[in-house]
Design an enzyme around this catalytic site. Structure first.
Site, PDB file in Angstrom:
ATOM      1  N   HIS A 196      23.952   9.159  15.346  1.00  0.00           N
ATOM      2  CA  HIS A 196      25.383   9.255  15.677  1.00  0.00           C
ATOM      3  C   HIS A 196      25.795   8.149  16.649  1.00  0.00           C
ATOM      4  O   HIS A 196      26.545   8.378  17.591  1.00  0.00           O
ATOM      5  CB  HIS A 196      25.685  10.627  16.297  1.00  0.00           C
ATOM      6  CG  HIS A 196      25.438  11.761  15.351  1.00  0.00           C
ATOM      7  ND1 HIS A 196      25.301  13.059  15.760  1.00  0.00           N
ATOM      8  CD2 HIS A 196      25.300  11.785  14.010  1.00  0.00           C
ATOM      9  CE1 HIS A 196      25.081  13.837  14.703  1.00  0.00           C
ATOM     10  NE2 HIS A 196      25.068  13.075  13.626  1.00  0.00           N
TER      11      HIS A 196
ATOM     12  N   MET B 182       6.913   2.839   2.349  1.00  0.00           N
ATOM     13  CA  MET B 182       5.687   3.526   2.725  1.00  0.00           C
ATOM     14  C   MET B 182       5.242   4.538   1.668  1.00  0.00           C
ATOM     15  O   MET B 182       4.047   4.677   1.390  1.00  0.00           O
ATOM     16  CB  MET B 182       5.919   4.224   4.066  1.00  0.00           C
ATOM     17  CG  MET B 182       4.689   4.883   4.610  1.00  0.00           C
ATOM     18  SD  MET B 182       4.912   5.278   6.351  1.00  0.00           S
ATOM     19  CE  MET B 182       3.783   6.648   6.493  1.00  0.00           C
TER      20      MET B 182
ATOM     21  N   TYR C 148      21.955  19.395  19.827  1.00  0.00           N
ATOM     22  CA  TYR C 148      22.421  18.039  20.162  1.00  0.00           C
ATOM     23  C   TYR C 148      23.223  18.111  21.464  1.00  0.00           C
ATOM     24  O   TYR C 148      24.141  18.922  21.566  1.00  0.00           O
ATOM     25  CB  TYR C 148      23.399  17.524  19.114  1.00  0.00           C
ATOM     26  CG  TYR C 148      22.907  17.411  17.701  1.00  0.00           C
ATOM     27  CD1 TYR C 148      22.455  16.197  17.201  1.00  0.00           C
ATOM     28  CD2 TYR C 148      22.958  18.500  16.822  1.00  0.00           C
ATOM     29  CE1 TYR C 148      22.051  16.061  15.879  1.00  0.00           C
ATOM     30  CE2 TYR C 148      22.548  18.373  15.499  1.00  0.00           C
ATOM     31  CZ  TYR C 148      22.099  17.148  15.034  1.00  0.00           C
ATOM     32  OH  TYR C 148      21.695  17.013  13.736  1.00  0.00           O
TER      33      TYR C 148
ATOM     34  N   ASN D 273      29.216  15.979  14.937  1.00  0.00           N
ATOM     35  CA  ASN D 273      28.788  14.910  14.029  1.00  0.00           C
ATOM     36  C   ASN D 273      30.012  14.033  13.800  1.00  0.00           C
ATOM     37  O   ASN D 273      31.104  14.546  13.524  1.00  0.00           O
ATOM     38  CB  ASN D 273      28.314  15.494  12.703  1.00  0.00           C
ATOM     39  CG  ASN D 273      27.394  16.680  12.908  1.00  0.00           C
ATOM     40  OD1 ASN D 273      27.819  17.656  13.499  1.00  0.00           O
ATOM     41  ND2 ASN D 273      26.186  16.596  12.449  1.00  0.00           N
TER      42      ASN D 273
ATOM     43  N   HIS E 154       2.809   3.195  13.409  1.00  0.00           N
ATOM     44  CA  HIS E 154       3.138   1.823  13.794  1.00  0.00           C
ATOM     45  C   HIS E 154       4.223   1.774  14.855  1.00  0.00           C
ATOM     46  O   HIS E 154       5.123   2.602  14.897  1.00  0.00           O
ATOM     47  CB  HIS E 154       3.562   1.016  12.568  1.00  0.00           C
ATOM     48  CG  HIS E 154       4.449   1.764  11.608  1.00  0.00           C
ATOM     49  ND1 HIS E 154       5.795   1.901  11.781  1.00  0.00           N
ATOM     50  CD2 HIS E 154       4.151   2.437  10.468  1.00  0.00           C
ATOM     51  CE1 HIS E 154       6.308   2.612  10.795  1.00  0.00           C
ATOM     52  NE2 HIS E 154       5.327   2.966   9.978  1.00  0.00           N
TER      53      HIS E 154
HETATM   54  N1  6FA Z   1      28.027  12.168  10.477  1.00  0.00           N
HETATM   55  C1  6FA Z   1      28.731  13.299  10.240  1.00  0.00           C
HETATM   56  O1  6FA Z   1      29.888  13.385  10.643  1.00  0.00           O
HETATM   57  N2  6FA Z   1      28.164  14.339   9.566  1.00  0.00           N
HETATM   58  C2  6FA Z   1      26.890  14.299   9.107  1.00  0.00           C
HETATM   59  O2  6FA Z   1      26.411  15.260   8.496  1.00  0.00           O
HETATM   60  C3  6FA Z   1      26.131  13.142   9.343  1.00  0.00           C
HETATM   61  N3  6FA Z   1      24.865  13.019   8.911  1.00  0.00           N
HETATM   62  C4  6FA Z   1      24.227  11.832   9.005  1.00  0.00           C
HETATM   63  C5  6FA Z   1      22.970  11.678   8.414  1.00  0.00           C
HETATM   64  O3  6FA Z   1      22.416  12.709   7.838  1.00  0.00           O
HETATM   65  C6  6FA Z   1      22.336  10.431   8.435  1.00  0.00           C
HETATM   66  C7  6FA Z   1      20.982  10.293   7.816  1.00  0.00           C
HETATM   67  C8  6FA Z   1      22.986   9.320   9.034  1.00  0.00           C
HETATM   68  C9  6FA Z   1      22.362   7.954   9.040  1.00  0.00           C
HETATM   69  C10 6FA Z   1      24.223   9.470   9.640  1.00  0.00           C
HETATM   70  C11 6FA Z   1      24.843  10.725   9.627  1.00  0.00           C
HETATM   71  N4  6FA Z   1      26.089  10.897  10.198  1.00  0.00           N
HETATM   72  C12 6FA Z   1      26.765  12.068  10.015  1.00  0.00           C
HETATM   73  C13 6FA Z   1      26.741   9.810  10.927  1.00  0.00           C
HETATM   74  C14 6FA Z   1      27.815   9.096  10.134  1.00  0.00           C
HETATM   75  O4  6FA Z   1      27.460   8.948   8.789  1.00  0.00           O
HETATM   76  C15 6FA Z   1      28.068   7.746  10.771  1.00  0.00           C
HETATM   77  O5  6FA Z   1      28.409   7.948  12.121  1.00  0.00           O
HETATM   78  C16 6FA Z   1      29.189   6.987  10.102  1.00  0.00           C
HETATM   79  O6  6FA Z   1      28.913   6.773   8.736  1.00  0.00           O
HETATM   80  C17 6FA Z   1      29.434   5.647  10.750  1.00  0.00           C
HETATM   81  O7  6FA Z   1      30.571   5.084  10.173  1.00  0.00           O
HETATM   82  P1  6FA Z   1      30.925   3.531  10.307  1.00  0.00           P
HETATM   83  O8  6FA Z   1      32.132   3.270   9.492  1.00  0.00           O
HETATM   84  O9  6FA Z   1      30.962   3.172  11.739  1.00  0.00           O
HETATM   85  O10 6FA Z   1      29.661   2.760   9.725  1.00  0.00           O
HETATM   86  P2  6FA Z   1      28.744   2.955   8.435  1.00  0.00           P
HETATM   87  O11 6FA Z   1      27.386   2.568   8.866  1.00  0.00           O
HETATM   88  O12 6FA Z   1      28.954   4.249   7.785  1.00  0.00           O
HETATM   89  O13 6FA Z   1      29.305   1.841   7.431  1.00  0.00           O
HETATM   90  C18 6FA Z   1      29.116   0.477   7.606  1.00  0.00           C
HETATM   91  C19 6FA Z   1      29.213  -0.186   6.241  1.00  0.00           C
HETATM   92  O14 6FA Z   1      29.228  -1.585   6.427  1.00  0.00           O
HETATM   93  C20 6FA Z   1      28.033   0.121   5.335  1.00  0.00           C
HETATM   94  O15 6FA Z   1      28.497   0.472   4.057  1.00  0.00           O
HETATM   95  C21 6FA Z   1      27.246  -1.188   5.308  1.00  0.00           C
HETATM   96  O16 6FA Z   1      26.562  -1.398   4.101  1.00  0.00           O
HETATM   97  C22 6FA Z   1      28.341  -2.204   5.521  1.00  0.00           C
HETATM   98  N5  6FA Z   1      27.886  -3.445   6.157  1.00  0.00           N
HETATM   99  C23 6FA Z   1      27.142  -3.543   7.285  1.00  0.00           C
HETATM  100  N6  6FA Z   1      26.928  -4.834   7.585  1.00  0.00           N
HETATM  101  C24 6FA Z   1      27.560  -5.565   6.635  1.00  0.00           C
HETATM  102  C25 6FA Z   1      27.693  -6.967   6.412  1.00  0.00           C
HETATM  103  N7  6FA Z   1      27.147  -7.844   7.245  1.00  0.00           N
HETATM  104  N8  6FA Z   1      28.392  -7.384   5.323  1.00  0.00           N
HETATM  105  C26 6FA Z   1      28.949  -6.466   4.462  1.00  0.00           C
HETATM  106  N9  6FA Z   1      28.853  -5.131   4.637  1.00  0.00           N
HETATM  107  C27 6FA Z   1      28.171  -4.679   5.719  1.00  0.00           C
HETATM  108  C1  ABL Z   2      23.756  14.755  10.963  1.00  0.00           C
HETATM  109  O1  ABL Z   2      24.814  14.503  11.526  1.00  0.00           O
HETATM  110  C2  ABL Z   2      22.532  14.080  11.395  1.00  0.00           C
HETATM  111  O2  ABL Z   2      22.785  12.728  11.682  1.00  0.00           O
HETATM  112  C3  ABL Z   2      21.396  14.184  10.418  1.00  0.00           C
HETATM  113  O3  ABL Z   2      20.239  13.800  11.111  1.00  0.00           O
HETATM  114  C4  ABL Z   2      21.286  15.600   9.878  1.00  0.00           C
HETATM  115  O4  ABL Z   2      20.308  15.722   8.890  1.00  0.00           O
HETATM  116  C5  ABL Z   2      22.591  15.923   9.178  1.00  0.00           C
HETATM  117  N1  ABL Z   2      23.722  15.678   9.997  1.00  0.00           N
HETATM  118  C6  ABL Z   2      22.641  17.387   8.730  1.00  0.00           C
HETATM  119  O5  ABL Z   2      22.615  18.224   9.818  1.00  0.00           O
HETATM  120  C7  ABL Z   2      18.929  15.752   9.201  1.00  0.00           C
HETATM  121  C8  ABL Z   2      18.195  16.406   8.038  1.00  0.00           C
HETATM  122  O6  ABL Z   2      18.557  17.761   7.952  1.00  0.00           O
HETATM  123  C9  ABL Z   2      16.709  16.234   8.173  1.00  0.00           C
HETATM  124  O7  ABL Z   2      16.006  16.750   7.087  1.00  0.00           O
HETATM  125  C10 ABL Z   2      16.390  14.766   8.359  1.00  0.00           C
HETATM  126  O8  ABL Z   2      15.016  14.580   8.528  1.00  0.00           O
HETATM  127  C11 ABL Z   2      17.163  14.212   9.531  1.00  0.00           C
HETATM  128  O9  ABL Z   2      18.533  14.407   9.346  1.00  0.00           O
HETATM  129  C12 ABL Z   2      16.910  12.738   9.767  1.00  0.00           C
HETATM  130  O10 ABL Z   2      17.534  12.278  10.918  1.00  0.00           O
END
Ligand code: 6FA
Ligand code: ABL
Length: 796
Positions: free
Chosen positions: A735, A110, A655, A773, A210
């Site tokens: 999460h 986008m 949360y 988290n 959307h």
């Molecule tokens: N969790 C925290 O503890 N602290 C945080 O600050 C935090 N922040 C965020 C955040 O800011 C965002 C934007 C997101 C999306 C999540 C955050 N989380 C945070 C949550 C945390 O990262 C997730 O809960 C955690 O990574 C989940 O761990 P899993 O091991 O269950 O799964 P992942 O999605 O990390 O990894 C899956 C992997 O498998 C990926 O590398 C993917 O590319 C791979 N994969 C998926 N399908 C596949 C396939 N078909 N073939 C091969 N590889 C594949």
């Molecule tokens: C987390 O565990 C959350 O999954 C994220 O959503 C969170 O970050 C990080 N930790 C940090 O607290 C936020 C960002 O601070 C935002 O700028 C962002 O827009 C948002 O995630 C998106 O979900």
């Protein structure tokens, strides 16, 4: 909320709405991402040539299977090497009449991209080229010249827009020239809505965000015809054979047959679950293959996506802690999974390479039997201790031991103290989670992102019995009844048909995340009938299903939870909102980037959160639910009638966690995109009531902190209405857990029921939301999970 100008980012929504409703993804731009050209998307999402019978034009495009809208493109010949490309193309959007507007981004994202939108108005098509640098309603784009071609039409069932777009292969942005990758592979993005635009006769009409979006792979290099054919079509002419300008020579050389190497353990996915698992399996001497669909992340793993200001310092976006907030406003976010419609990291490290890196050791309650964990998991502390020994936490990550940008900590601490909270060092006391706050704890080390990539992956890679492969997409497991014999991938160099076999007693562990692991199970004939039927109806996936008699019916995708979360935005005269993190990638505060480059110290060595707090709340059903708060400078969106100073804004995200009773469901749609079929937030109204109570408590003593002002919501909106009117998708906290809940889909050894040798170790097996988290809890789950797998008889 109604229609509004800023419709892509409606008032009152918070940042997470981007994940559900806008286009957070885009194709690659750097070397590491280039290999996405190896088609990590499932084949079912790749477009190809088709001829539109109405106009005889051969387009290269795709009909997305959910809304059945076709998006096509055809280009003039590619320029000779060294010459500039022609700057135009012909395209079409063909949509069932239920499509109130549709849009296409040939560049695949986008932000910073040419966006073409169209809708019917009476018997004509109204369309425009638009542009945006943020997740807001795109506005008119200057440059592109659109001409409608004669086969554009509206009838009772469909509308069709066929157009010529001049000045459309490349365009200028503040960050430089952007182009459609006309000589290679691209991943165009589409957007779709069932809600009519505000004023259909006006090409610049506002419209609501959307309802849906997606991506498909397209080989743009093939989508070219001869100049004569193109000139005919662009002038409204029809038909004529598509004289392609690229000639394909068929080679007759026979390739040597591919031989596949068998492994004791194949682990799918390099997120926190997969990395802990693969490291421990290889430590035990097993022959382990770890497959990751995405590319490298940190510099050490081969990632090279670096900000210009860090040139020569071997630092990528995934290394520098403060670059976390730039994950959400990058024009080329190649790291998000393109076939998961919420934020999910598809690169080495999974979520831990792109997340906020908040790292909280799990309390006892995360594994208490009441949470759904089998009683045998109750003695979990040794596993958390193992993880802590490998990956320590820090709440003062700057290499000089000082803390920076702490104004929001001080203000929030003053507020919480007034409510009887005590300050603790959070990870020194994981069980103290009622009325406790402290400095945010991260997984950073030496001023950089560390996590499982900097620790577990590193030790695994040093072992000769461990193999790691990027850019390998696992489609399904190969099985004969209960026995898994290997995995089928998109990489035919790894085995005949891309199949990688197991050794005779070998095992597969799925660690593809809360969305990815269920999808692999569905595609392997494991899950509820409706999901397997979707796979059955997919031409590419269905041949890989086992015979129907071997389907395994399990509630894969059910029992899902994610924290519902709500943002409160405040101002305080002492707060430095840090320019809302906007310039950190392109134009950071020079003193801060210089300090960081010199010594790994300063603001850049921390993420964005500064303070975390927890408390327990009781609901009218007699149950206890916990609330976590995260405080950070800046805010994703502000809706207020107050005048305010944008340089003083900060956010408290609340949360609702352990104890929530709402559940949702994860599944796939006809495009095989993994998504929430039932949103997991507030399905139980008591969760909502408790969260509202928690929010009201947070602001109850606001007047006791001089200068502190709540600006979103403002005094025209009650907290209850604020929560009631919150965009549902914006409640997403990223999460997700529970889609393969232990005791429902996997047994207490993490083995999928009714299989002999298929395991799941990732967020999906966690039966109830952890306190905080989740990534620390996930890694600690993996420590116990993999210990059980190794201890289970019958393995290699
Ligand atoms: N969790 C925290 O503890 N602290 C945080 O600050 C935090 N922040 C965020 C955040 O800011 C965002 C934007 C997101 C999306 C999540 C955050 N989380 C945070 C949550 C945390 O990262 C997730 O809960 C955690 O990574 C989940 O761990 P899993 O091991 O269950 O799964 P992942 O999605 O990390 O990894 C899956 C992997 O498998 C990926 O590398 C993917 O590319 C791979 N994969 C998926 N399908 C596949 C396939 N078909 N073939 C091969 N590889 C594949
Ligand atoms: C987390 O565990 C959350 O999954 C994220 O959503 C969170 O970050 C990080 N930790 C940090 O607290 C936020 C960002 O601070 C935002 O700028 C962002 O827009 C948002 O995630 C998106 O979900």
């Amino acid at each position: 909320m109604g229609s509004m100008v800023n419709a892509f980012k409606a008032n009152g929504e918070k940042e997470q709405d981007r994940s559900n409703h806008c286009l957070p993804h885009s194709p690659r731009r750097n070397a590491s991402a280039l290999s996405i050209d190896h088609s990590p998307l499932p084949l079912s999402q790749a477009g190809g040539p088709y001829t539109d019978p109405d106009n005889g034009i051969t387009f290269w495009g795709y009909t997305e299977p959910v809304h059945k809208v076709t998006y096509g493109f055809v280009f003039p010949p590619l320029a000779a090497s060294g010459s500039p490309q022609s700057n135009e193309f012909i395209g079409e959007i063909v949509a069932p009449i239920a499509t109130k507007w549709a849009g296409i981004s040939p560049g695949g994202n986008m932000l910073q991209n040419l966006l073409l939108t169209a809708w019917p108005n009476g018997n004509s098509i109204v369309r425009s080229a638009r542009f945006t640098t943020d997740y807001v309603l795109p506005t008119a784009m200057s440059g592109p010249v659109l001409t409608d071609l004669p086969s554009s039409k509206v009838n009772s069932t469909h509308w069709k827009w066929v157009y010529r777009c001049v000045n459309c292969q490349s365009w200028s942005t503040a960050a430089g020239t952007r182009s459609i990758p006309v000589d290679s592979f691209g991943v165009p993005a589409w957007a779709w809505s069932s809600v009519a635009v505000d004023s259909p006769s006006n090409p610049q009409s506002t419209f609501l965000e959307h309802n849906d979006f997606g991506f498909f792979g397209l080989d743009y290099s093939a989508a070219h015809v001869s100049q004569a054919t193109y000139d005919n079509w662009k002038a409204g002419g029809t038909g004529g054979p598509p004289t392609t300008t690229t000639t394909t020579t068929t080679t007759t050389t026979t390739q040597p047959p591919v031989t596949a190497t068998p492994y004791d353990y194949i682990v799918v996915g390099s997120g926190p679950g997969g990395l802990v698992t693969a490291d421990r399996l290889s430590e035990a001497g097993k022959k382990v293959l770890l497959l990751e669909r995405g590319g490298p992340s940190t510099w050490e793993t081969g990632g090279r996506y670096s900000p210009a200001w860090a040139n020569g310092h071997n630092l990528t976006k995934f290394d520098v802690p403060s670059l976390f907030e730039s994950m959400f406003n990058d024009g080329n976010p190649f790291w998000w999974c393109k076939d998961v419609n919420v934020f999910a990291g598809c690169l080495t490290g999974g979520g831990t390479s792109i997340n906020g890196a908040l790292y909280f050791l799990p309390p006892y309650s995360d594994f208490a039997p009441t949470t759904g964990w089998p009683v045998s998991w109750g003695n979990h502390a040794p596993y958390t201790a193992k993880m802590k020994a490998r990956l320590p936490s820090t709440d003062a990550p700057s290499t000089d031991g000082k803390r920076y940008l702490e104004q929001t900590f001080d203000v929030a601490a003053a507020l919480l103290k007034g409510q009887g909270y005590s300050q603790i060092t959070i990870n020194d006391n994981p069980d103290y989670k009622d009325h406790a706050y402290g400095y945010s704890a991260y997984n950073f080390a030496k001023g950089k992102r560390n996590g499982p990539v900097g620790t577990y992956l590193k030790t695994a890679l040093a072992r000769p019995n461990f193999t790691f492969k990027n850019y390998v997409y696992v489609l399904n497991v190969v099985r004969k009844g209960a026995q898994i014999t290997g995995v089928k991938t998109n990489d035919t160099s790894l085995g005949p048909d891309g199949i990688i076999p197991l050794t005779s007693k070998g095992r597969v562990v799925l660690s593809a995340g809360a969305f990815g692991s269920p999808r692999i199970l569905f595609r392997s004939g494991i899950g509820p009938t409706d999901m397997i039927n979707i796979v059955k109806n997919d031409a590419a996936a269905s041949p890989n299903l086992p015979p129907q008699a071997e389907y395994i019916n399990l509630p894969v995708g059910s029992y899902v939870s994610d924290n519902p979360s709500i943002n409160l935005v405040f101002t305080h005269p002492s707060v430095d909102a840090y320019d809302n993190w906007a310039p950190i990638w392109t134009n950071p505060r020079p003193a801060d980037s210089a300090q960081y480059l010199k010594s790994g110290a300063g603001v850049f060595s921390q993420g964005s959160p500064r303070l975390n707090f927890w408390r327990a709340l009781s609901g009218s059903d007699g149950k206890t639910r916990w609330l976590q708060g995260t405080v950070r400078p800046g805010a994703a969106s502000v809706t207020t009638s107050y005048p305010y100073n944008a340089s003083q804004i900060f956010t408290i995200t609340a949360y609702l966690s352990t104890g929530i009773t709402s559940r949702g469901r994860i599944g796939i749609d006809a495009a095989m995109t993994a998504r929430a079929l039932v949103a997991p937030w507030f399905t139980d109204p008591i969760d909502k009531a408790v969260l509202i109570q928690g929010l009201n408590d947070i602001i109850s003593n606001i007047n006791s902190v001089p200068g502190l002002k709540l600006i979103t919501p403002d005094n025209t909106v009650t907290m209850t209405n604020y929560v009631n009117n919150y965009d549902p998708g914006s409640l997403n906290s990223n999460h997700w857990v529970g889609s393969n809940s232990i005791s429902k889909v996997v047994d207490e050894n993490t083995k999928v029921f009714n299989t002999n040798n298929l395991f799941v170790v990732d967020a999906s097996i966690i039966p109830q939301l952890p306190m905080s988290n989740p990534h620390a809890t996930i890694m600690s789950v993996a420590e116990q999970g993999v210990a059980r797998i190794l201890a289970l008889a019958g393995g290699p």
